[in-house]
Design a protein around this motif. Structure first.
Motif, PDB file in Angstrom:
ATOM      1  N   UNK A 163       0.881  -1.177   0.000  1.00  0.00           N
ATOM      2  CA  UNK A 163       0.000   0.000   0.000  1.00  0.00           C
ATOM      3  C   UNK A 163       0.916   1.223   0.000  1.00  0.00           C
ATOM      4  N   UNK A 196       1.869   8.447   7.619  1.00  0.00           N
ATOM      5  CA  UNK A 196       0.673   7.911   6.946  1.00  0.00           C
ATOM      6  C   UNK A 196       0.594   6.402   7.144  1.00  0.00           C
ATOM      7  N   UNK A 201      -4.447   1.373  12.340  1.00  0.00           N
ATOM      8  CA  UNK A 201      -5.876   1.235  12.018  1.00  0.00           C
ATOM      9  C   UNK A 201      -6.178  -0.164  11.481  1.00  0.00           C
ATOM     10  N   UNK A 210      -6.178  -2.516  14.379  1.00  0.00           N
ATOM     11  CA  UNK A 210      -7.422  -2.361  15.152  1.00  0.00           C
ATOM     12  C   UNK A 210      -8.602  -2.994  14.423  1.00  0.00           C
ATOM     13  N   UNK A 211      -8.665  -2.761  13.119  1.00  0.00           N
ATOM     14  CA  UNK A 211      -9.758  -3.341  12.331  1.00  0.00           C
ATOM     15  C   UNK A 211      -9.689  -4.864  12.356  1.00  0.00           C
ATOM     16  N   UNK A 226      -8.388  -1.939  20.833  1.00  0.00           N
ATOM     17  CA  UNK A 226      -8.039  -0.519  20.742  1.00  0.00           C
ATOM     18  C   UNK A 226      -6.592  -0.195  21.101  1.00  0.00           C
ATOM     19  N   UNK A 271      -1.058  12.951  16.973  1.00  0.00           N
ATOM     20  CA  UNK A 271      -1.107  13.165  18.425  1.00  0.00           C
ATOM     21  C   UNK A 271      -0.834  11.907  19.254  1.00  0.00           C
ATOM     22  N   UNK A 319      -5.091   5.186  24.643  1.00  0.00           N
ATOM     23  CA  UNK A 319      -4.956   3.785  24.238  1.00  0.00           C
ATOM     24  C   UNK A 319      -3.530   3.382  23.882  1.00  0.00           C
ATOM     25  N   UNK A 337      -4.796  -8.648   4.822  1.00  0.00           N
ATOM     26  CA  UNK A 337      -5.186  -7.924   3.603  1.00  0.00           C
ATOM     27  C   UNK A 337      -6.661  -7.533   3.632  1.00  0.00           C
ATOM     28  N   UNK A 368      -8.058  -3.751   3.507  1.00  0.00           N
ATOM     29  CA  UNK A 368      -8.994  -3.323   2.461  1.00  0.00           C
ATOM     30  C   UNK A 368     -10.207  -2.611   3.043  1.00  0.00           C
ATOM     31  N   UNK A 369     -10.523  -2.904   4.288  1.00  0.00           N
ATOM     32  CA  UNK A 369     -11.714  -2.313   4.911  1.00  0.00           C
ATOM     33  C   UNK A 369     -11.480  -0.899   5.425  1.00  0.00           C
ATOM     34  N   UNK A 370     -10.236  -0.590   5.781  1.00  0.00           N
ATOM     35  CA  UNK A 370      -9.937   0.737   6.336  1.00  0.00           C
ATOM     36  C   UNK A 370      -9.874   1.747   5.191  1.00  0.00           C
ATOM     37  N   UNK A 371     -10.637   2.826   5.305  1.00  0.00           N
ATOM     38  CA  UNK A 371     -10.593   3.864   4.275  1.00  0.00           C
ATOM     39  C   UNK A 371      -9.411   4.774   4.547  1.00  0.00           C
ATOM     40  N   UNK A 372      -8.520   4.860   3.577  1.00  0.00           N
ATOM     41  CA  UNK A 372      -7.279   5.590   3.815  1.00  0.00           C
ATOM     42  C   UNK A 372      -6.740   6.085   2.488  1.00  0.00           C
ATOM     43  N   UNK A 373      -6.499   7.375   2.381  1.00  0.00           N
ATOM     44  CA  UNK A 373      -6.123   7.926   1.082  1.00  0.00           C
ATOM     45  C   UNK A 373      -5.519   9.319   1.218  1.00  0.00           C
TER      46      UNK A 373
END
Lengths: 419, 419
Positions: free
Chosen positions: A118, A125, A132, A135-136, A141, A155, A172, A282, A286-291
């Protein structure tokens, strides 16, 4: 008598900058850890190979390599040709470039732990994204990290109490000591089923203090515990990546990582970072929205591909480790000629140095400053970086500078810090 | 008969990509909102001016402009020359480039609200930084934002419940409705002394629904309340910046912003973002530690400076607004010739379109797909972008495509959706 640099133009420009840019120069480029700041150039006019020239016309053998990104020499013709060729076709457009697939293929072939890749821009980033994804994947957490470890400026990654950081940001995050398996075990058992991931650099390379390799069996124990507890291992290879091993620094230390974060040395300064990971993750990835606006740009991908191929072809990590050792071994000897104990820690391709005679670091700062003013750009707080462009001529010249700088501090301090 | 494109190579490459890249193509470039995906190209082979060519050799008038970054034409010779000139000198080196000061000077002169400028890579870098600066300045934690507003992919900016986003991430974020001063007032009074900032785009441009300009007096009321309550106003001008007004989109709508976030159109695709702000906040901005590996690279700064100068010289926002209006007025007429109501919202330089005949958006998706397959790249879910490279010839050709596409959907659906 060696020429001692002055930085009139650099410092005049900085004064102007300070009026219209926060801190004048901010972040890790800020002059504040460059002590004394009067010994350092602030503005680069030109860069080529292992060298930079500042706006006052001073030439430096650059041992910071842009804090890591430069790895095969500034303006490396092969990387530049690949980037220019791609730029003629297009860079940041409405669809993605085919070279993105080629780069992902190359990296998944190169790196044993990588089943997918990715791409983004900043190191931060991909450390953020890695967390993330963990976590997904786990539905947990908490993040386990090493005290003094650096994973970017979000942060949660910053020290509690820093400006702009809320207590909630750190809620966390659990920080533990490097190389302390007992504390790791204890923390895991106290937070059973709550820890999503352990994020760490492959070895400990904090600023302002000695860097530390993993103790024998450290990573193997970590791996065992993490597998048992379902904790995702994130290797932050942003700084060490491709300076120890082309296959991932985890291979250098003999462990398997679930996710590996790359940035700096990936494309010889072209802006790209990458997260690679195992097949297991994978789906979560693929589920985490990141761009990001520029993450699909072709030129940095072309540069990364050319740079990785060039480093692979030349076995760049081995060369940089060897050049680093050569440089450092003689530097330690030169130091001892003047009665100073120069301690080297971390990888020879990105060593952290410290003169132990004065625990306050003042003496070390003075010496780094004297070297810099003679043309070997050394910071005193941060590990240095070797590139494949640092040749034997550079090293020889550096030894001369190092010798002259030790002579200067010996003259200034006399027997004050002699062991 | 117009040629209908096929995307054999694009879709074959995507299949390969899906094996080694999460989602094959992720983020806002993901094919998932391109409905039906079979109507869209996924890979760009070449880009020039207002056009892109995909890997199947299809040519498109590109109305997405890389989702904003392209603003003065792909491969604009002036911007490319400035970037190439700087690249010869150096890009990402150990000290910062003098052009950073020049760019900060230019932007603080250009933008009335800007007393200082800070540079990064992603839009999300500067929205995050803006929020941290506001928190550091006010000592408050809470963020006020607009429901459906987009400010990047950091967990706090994403929708609660999205993968990788924790409830804790959203704890200090309050989302309210756009253009609703009463709710704004109520929220502020319920959280008195707790809100650090209000972050919002200058007008509301969500995806999948009509975009909305501020109601008369909206921003002026917001400004009054925020001044009274000590709430920092952050304008997220990442998407609209330099497509409405060179001086900041807040000037277009007649209000003063404390901080303005820029990215996309800043450097015609070269990777750079910026936060500019008022003198009052410079001290807080200086206290927050914020940095990235490639943030001090010279080439994107040179490109930004050249691009801003070129846009200023040509009064680019006015030109793009005019070209957009010209394009859209006739498109609406063409639609009505076929019995379709094409609703245009948002700025003509970045319009959101929707065929109102079918509220499900299916008909609109079909029409956008038919246009794309004929060479006018239109997404159905996201606002489009006009650039200064979109000339009258492009517009005329687009009208022909639009006409043929309406003919095709009329043929397919007959009177089904006629008003």
């Amino acid at each position: 008598m060696m020429k001692i640099y002055n930085y009139k133009k650099s410092h005049a420009l900085f004064k102007k900058a300070a009026e219209i840019i926060p801190c004048g120069i901010y972040g890790h480029y800020s002059p504040s850890p460059l002590v004394p700041a009067t010994a350092y150039p602030f503005y680069t006019a030109k860069a080529k190979g292992s060298r930079i020239w500042d706006v006052d016309g001073n030439e430096f053998i650059d041992y910071m390599c842009a804090y890591g990104p430069m790895v095969t020499g500034y303006g490396n013709p092969k990387i530049e040709a690949a980037a220019a060729k791609q730029n003629k076709l297009g860079n940041c457009t409405t669809a993605v470039p085919p070279i993105m697939v080629e780069l992902a293929e190359y990296m998944t072939d190169l790196i044993p732990c990588a089943d997918w890749a990715f791409f983004a821009k900043n190191g931060g980033d991909v450390t953020n994204y890695a967390v993330m994804v963990a976590r997904a994947a786990t539905g947990r957490d908490k993040i386990l990290m090493i005290s003094g470890g650096y994973h970017g400026v979000s942060p949660w990654m910053q020290t509690a109490g820093h400006h702009g950081v809320m207590d909630d940001d750190k809620k966390n995050v659990i920080a533990i000591k490097w190389n302390d398996i007992a504390q790791f075990e204890k923390t895991v058992s106290e937070n059973k089923g709550k820890i999503a991931c352990f994020i760490s650099s492959p070895y400990h390379h904090p600023v302002f203090c000695d860097n530390e390799y993993p103790a024998d069996g450290y990573w193997q124990s970590i791996e065992k515990i993490c597998r048992r507890e379902g904790i995702v291992i994130i290797t932050d290879d942003i700084r060490a990546g491709f300076r120890l091993d082309m296959r991932g620094s985890n291979e250098f230390f003999g462990y398997k990582s679930d996710l590996i974060c790359y940035c700096k040395a990936l494309a010889n300064g072209y802006p790209i970072s990458a997260l690679v990971g195992s097949k297991d993750l994978m789906n979560a990835a693929s589920k985490v929205f990141y761009t990001g606006s520029y993450w699909f740009s072709a030129v940095p991908m072309a540069a990364a591909l050319a740079n990785l191929k060039e480093m692979k072809r030349t076995n760049a990590p081995a060369f940089m480790l060897k050049q680093g050792e050569k440089l450092l071994n003689s530097m330690v000897k030169i130091a001892s000629n003047y009665g100073y104990d120069l301690k080297v820690s971390g990888a020879p391709s990105m060593p952290y140095l410290r003169i132990t005679n004065d625990p306050s670091l003042m003496l070390h700062q003075e010496w780094c400053a004297e070297c810099t003013k003679r043309g070997a750009y050394f910071t005193s707080h941060h590990n240095w970086f070797i590139s494949t462009a640092h040749d034997d001529k550079d090293i020889k010249k550096t030894w001369d500078i190092v010798d002259d700088a030790f002579k200067a501090i010996k003259k200034k301090f006399g027997d004050e810090f002699q062991l």
